[in-house]
Design a protein around this motif. Structure first.
Motif, PDB file in Angstrom:
ATOM      1  N   MET A 589      36.360  37.879  92.724  1.00  0.00           N
ATOM      2  CA  MET A 589      35.726  36.999  92.139  1.00  0.00           C
ATOM      3  C   MET A 589      34.993  36.016  92.228  1.00  0.00           C
ATOM      4  SD  MET A 589      39.906  36.795  91.592  1.00  0.00           S
ATOM      5  CE  MET A 589      40.646  36.637  93.142  1.00  0.00           C
ATOM      6  N   GLN A 590      34.553  35.824  93.165  1.00  0.00           N
ATOM      7  CA  GLN A 590      33.476  34.924  94.212  1.00  0.00           C
ATOM      8  C   GLN A 590      31.796  35.244  93.428  1.00  0.00           C
ATOM      9  OE1 GLN A 590      35.165  33.775  98.194  1.00  0.00           O
ATOM     10  NE2 GLN A 590      36.620  32.466  97.009  1.00  0.00           N
ATOM     11  N   ASN A 592      28.492  36.287  92.677  1.00  0.00           N
ATOM     12  CA  ASN A 592      27.752  35.449  91.655  1.00  0.00           C
ATOM     13  C   ASN A 592      26.398  36.795  91.068  1.00  0.00           C
ATOM     14  OD1 ASN A 592      28.361  33.656  91.725  1.00  0.00           O
ATOM     15  ND2 ASN A 592      27.941  32.564  93.314  1.00  0.00           N
ATOM     16  N   GLN A 613      32.061  37.264  83.776  1.00  0.00           N
ATOM     17  CA  GLN A 613      33.948  36.473  83.325  1.00  0.00           C
ATOM     18  C   GLN A 613      34.303  38.294  83.882  1.00  0.00           C
ATOM     19  OE1 GLN A 613      35.398  34.351  83.416  1.00  0.00           O
ATOM     20  NE2 GLN A 613      37.020  35.449  82.864  1.00  0.00           N
ATOM     21  N   GLN A 615      34.310  40.995  85.088  1.00  0.00           N
ATOM     22  CA  GLN A 615      33.307  41.120  86.650  1.00  0.00           C
ATOM     23  C   GLN A 615      34.817  40.338  87.793  1.00  0.00           C
ATOM     24  OE1 GLN A 615      30.006  42.148  88.947  1.00  0.00           O
ATOM     25  NE2 GLN A 615      30.346  40.256  90.380  1.00  0.00           N
ATOM     26  N   LYS A 616      34.823  39.271  87.317  1.00  0.00           N
ATOM     27  CA  LYS A 616      35.967  38.196  87.876  1.00  0.00           C
ATOM     28  C   LYS A 616      36.427  39.034  87.920  1.00  0.00           C
ATOM     29  CE  LYS A 616      32.808  34.175  88.222  1.00  0.00           C
ATOM     30  NZ  LYS A 616      32.459  34.516  90.127  1.00  0.00           N
TER      31      LYS A 616
END
Length: 682
Positions: A589-590, A592, A613, A615-616
């Motif tokens: 979630m973190q 980038n 989004q 992927q998060k």
């Protein structure tokens, strides 16, 4: 007093009656190679030239299908030989006690079969290394003699997928050959059989079936076809060799192979028709060369089915009186099988007719099918596209479980309804999950991929484990006669296997379960490589299922394993491993950087899709999904812990009644002695 005469030794068949089978092996390989080579040389060369495909020369045009056909026959020989040493020939069991099957050694016949399987695997490796430059010559239109240099071969191994596949096959075959030569115990023969079957997988993932629209159907059906082909051909080769050696228990071996051959014939027919229906229209069967090859292959397959009918009606009933009749028919059958393999080989070099829809979009080309809307609960539940690989596996698992359950009922035994429910939820759930929108969206978006990962590694395996399939097999089927193990004894041997004991060791088990998260998602290049091809998706899904099954088998499985840890230790394993999924979810979630960016961009997804989004969201699924199985697993382990505690209490109570609670008295004496010492010190 008359002296007691010792029993006469068993009659040894004259050496002149024992015949070598290598001429049959060589003959089958040459027939397959010549059929494939001559069809390619005289029937297809002008078609390739008309399409503007460069001519690599007669040596490549003939040699490529020639050696490929030989490789298929050699793979079948390796598979069939290990199948024979593992399941067609009874090993030497100590004291003829089937419970000691893990200690069994191979008979002379088993040793010869195992050696044949190893040599065949080495030959596959050699042929595969020959195929790599032939593929480069064919792809580039360069004569073979000009390809055999470092620069061209480096280019082939770096850019030509088919050449890479042959190198992978060579490495796998060499490994099987080495393991076969050093493995003299029966316990390794089933392992070698499985490994020899896996040699087929790389070749089953390339070719016309792996490209174009519906290529997921094409690849999966072709892989099924190839797997059952090597089982069918290899099994009959193993039987012929066993019969020509005058090996014992020929009737048992033929009976077991007969069932396998019947299944293989049906599977090959269905998978072949599915693959053909995807490639061409029925109207093209008799008007195109690709279609004529399909017709020839279908006719030969039907002829093989007729041979199977002859065996069942004529040769098998007379096996005891006329064993040579079975062998003569089987040898002719092998010749037809080799011809069929040679014809089938040429399909890989025959240009198929133009696709029904020449205007395929990027998603259809990459995935094999099209998704026009973003995933939602509505379209995931309403869309359906049968998944040929995992959907079929789910149905097979359900059918086999039902068959074993039927045997349990026939024996008048009871079986837990809860176990049946868990297994059916797992097996049929696999079919439904992979065939509906949930499975269809797995290769399209990262969030759905992560959902698939969680379900395939944590939900389906847990349900299957709770079904206790090995225990069901041991209940459904009886042990064989002394020294003649059956499926019951094979299942018992598996539960005592040292290999299984190593895999289910708590430390090893946790590491293998967490391996796929850390290696797959922390290595950006590996994830991109895995999702870029249909083969990568298939292998990942298999890895998730197998890894999850092994993990839950050790943690909560009712089936026995060699050394199961105590409940408190397994609870510790559970609490130690599950938080790592939470950590990985937070990490994703973190993150980038987008995983698999190149692949997801190549799909040209038609709806508004934010890759970062998405992927998060996938990371959130990994973070939160571990709670579902945790509830079931923790509940089961807690119940087991209470049972163990009650069992220990009952044991100590019973022991106290017998010996007057000597342990408690000694404990009280120890406390009294310590108290006296303390009083003296004061």
């Amino acid at each position: 007093m008359t002296s007691q005469q010792s029993p006469a030794p068993p009659a040894v068949p004259p050496k002149s009656n024992v015949r070598s089978t290598w001429p049959i092996y060589v003959g089958a390989a040459i027939i397959a190679g010549l059929v494939g080579g001559f069809i390619s040389l005289f029937f297809l060369a002008d078609s390739l030239a008309a399409l503007g495909i460069p001519d690599p020369g007669r040596l490549t045009t003939f040699g490529l299908p020639f050696f490929r056909a030989i490789a298929w026959i050699l793979m079948a020989l390796s598979v069939g030989s290990f199948l024979t040493s593992a399941f067609f020939i009874n090993p030497v069991v100590p004291d003829k006690d089937n419970a000691r099957l893990n200690e069994a050694t191979l008979t002379v016949d088993g040793f010869i079969a195992r050696r044949t399987g190893s040599f065949a695997a080495f030959c596959v490796a050699l042929v595969a290394l020959v195929e790599a430059p032939l593929v480069m010559s064919d792809v580039s239109g360069t004569p073979l003699t000009q390809v055999l240099n470092v620069q061209m071969m480096s280019m082939a191994l770096d850019q030509v997928a088919t050449a890479q596949v042959w190198v992978v096959t060579a490495v796998m075959a060499a490994a099987v050959g080495v393991l076969g030569l050093v493995s003299n115990k029966w316990t390794m023969q089933p392992v070698l059989f499985v490994l020899s079957v896996l040699m087929v997988v790389p070749l089953g993932m390339e070719g016309h079936s792996a490209s174009g629209g519906d290529h997921d159907y094409g690849t999966n059906s072709f892989l099924w076809h190839l797997l059952f082909m090597v089982l069918w051909i290899g099994g009959i080769l193993g039987l012929i060799a066993h019969g020509r050696r005058l090996g014992p228990d020929m009737t048992m071996a033929v009976r077991r192979y007969s069932t396998l051959a019947l299944v293989a014939a049906g599977a090959m027919t269905i998978s072949g028709l599915v693959n053909a229906a995807i490639r061409i229209e029925f109207s093209d069967w008799f008007t195109t060369r690709y279609g004529l090859i399909i017709v020839a292959k279908t006719a030969l397959t039907l002829l093989l089915v007729f041979f199977g009918f002859i065996h069942r009606q004529i040769t098998i009933p007379q096996l005891g009186k006329k064993p040579q009749l079975f062998l003569r028919v089987a040898i002719i059958e092998v010749a037809v099988m080799a011809t069929t393999a040679g014809v089938a080989i040429t399909m890989g070099r025959t240009p198929p007719p133009p696709p029904r829809d020449p205007n395929l979009n990027s998603m259809q080309i990459v995935m094999g099918f099209e998704l026009s809307e973003a995933p939602s609960w509505g379209n995931m539940l309403t869309q359906f596209r049968f998944e040929v690989m995992f959907g079929t596996i789910g149905l097979i698992l359900a059918a086999l479980y039902a068959y074993a359950l039927w045997h349990v009922r026939r024996r008048g035994l009871a079986w837990s309804g809860w176990r049946t429910t868990w297994w059916m939820l797992g097996s049929l759930g696999l079919t439904v999950f992979m065939s509906t929108g949930t499975g269809m969206y797995i290769p399209a978006t990262y969030s759905m991929h992560m959902l698939g990962h969680m379900v395939l590694s944590m939900v389906i395996p847990l349900m299957l484990v709770l079904g206790a399939p090995l225990t069901l097999i041991m209940e459904a089927f009886e042990s064989g006669r002394p020294g003649k193990p059956t499926i019951h004894d094979w299942a018992v041997a598996l539960t005592k296997s040292k290999i299984l004991g190593f895999i289910t060791n708590p430390i090893v088990n946790v590491l293998q379960f967490l391996f796929f998260f850390y290696v797959l998602y922390l290595s950006f290049g590996l994830y991109q490589l895995a999702i870029s091809e249909h083969a990568g998706h298939v292998l990942m899904n298999f890895a998730f299922l197998i890894s999850g099954y092994i993990y839950f088998w050790e943690v909560v499985g009712p089936d026995p394993i060699p050394k199961r840890s105590k409940t408190l230790i397994r609870l510790g394993i559970l609490f130690a491993s599950m938080p790592i999924h939470l950590f990985m979810g937070v990490y994703l979630m973190q993150l980038n950087e987008i995983l698999g960016l190149e692949y997801y961009l190549s799909l040209e997804i038609p709806w508004d899709h934010d890759l970062m989004q998405d992927q998060k969201v996938g990371g959130g699924i990994a973070w939160g999904f571990g709670q579902f199985p945790l509830v079931i697993v923790f509940g089961k382990l807690f119940v087991e812990w209470l049972r163990e505690d009650r069992a220990e209490s009952k044991f100590y109570d019973a022991k106290a009644e017998v010996d007057g609670d000597v342990d408690m008295e000694e404990y009280n004496k120890m406390l009294a002695e310590l108290s006296r010492r303390n009083n003296r010190g004061n």
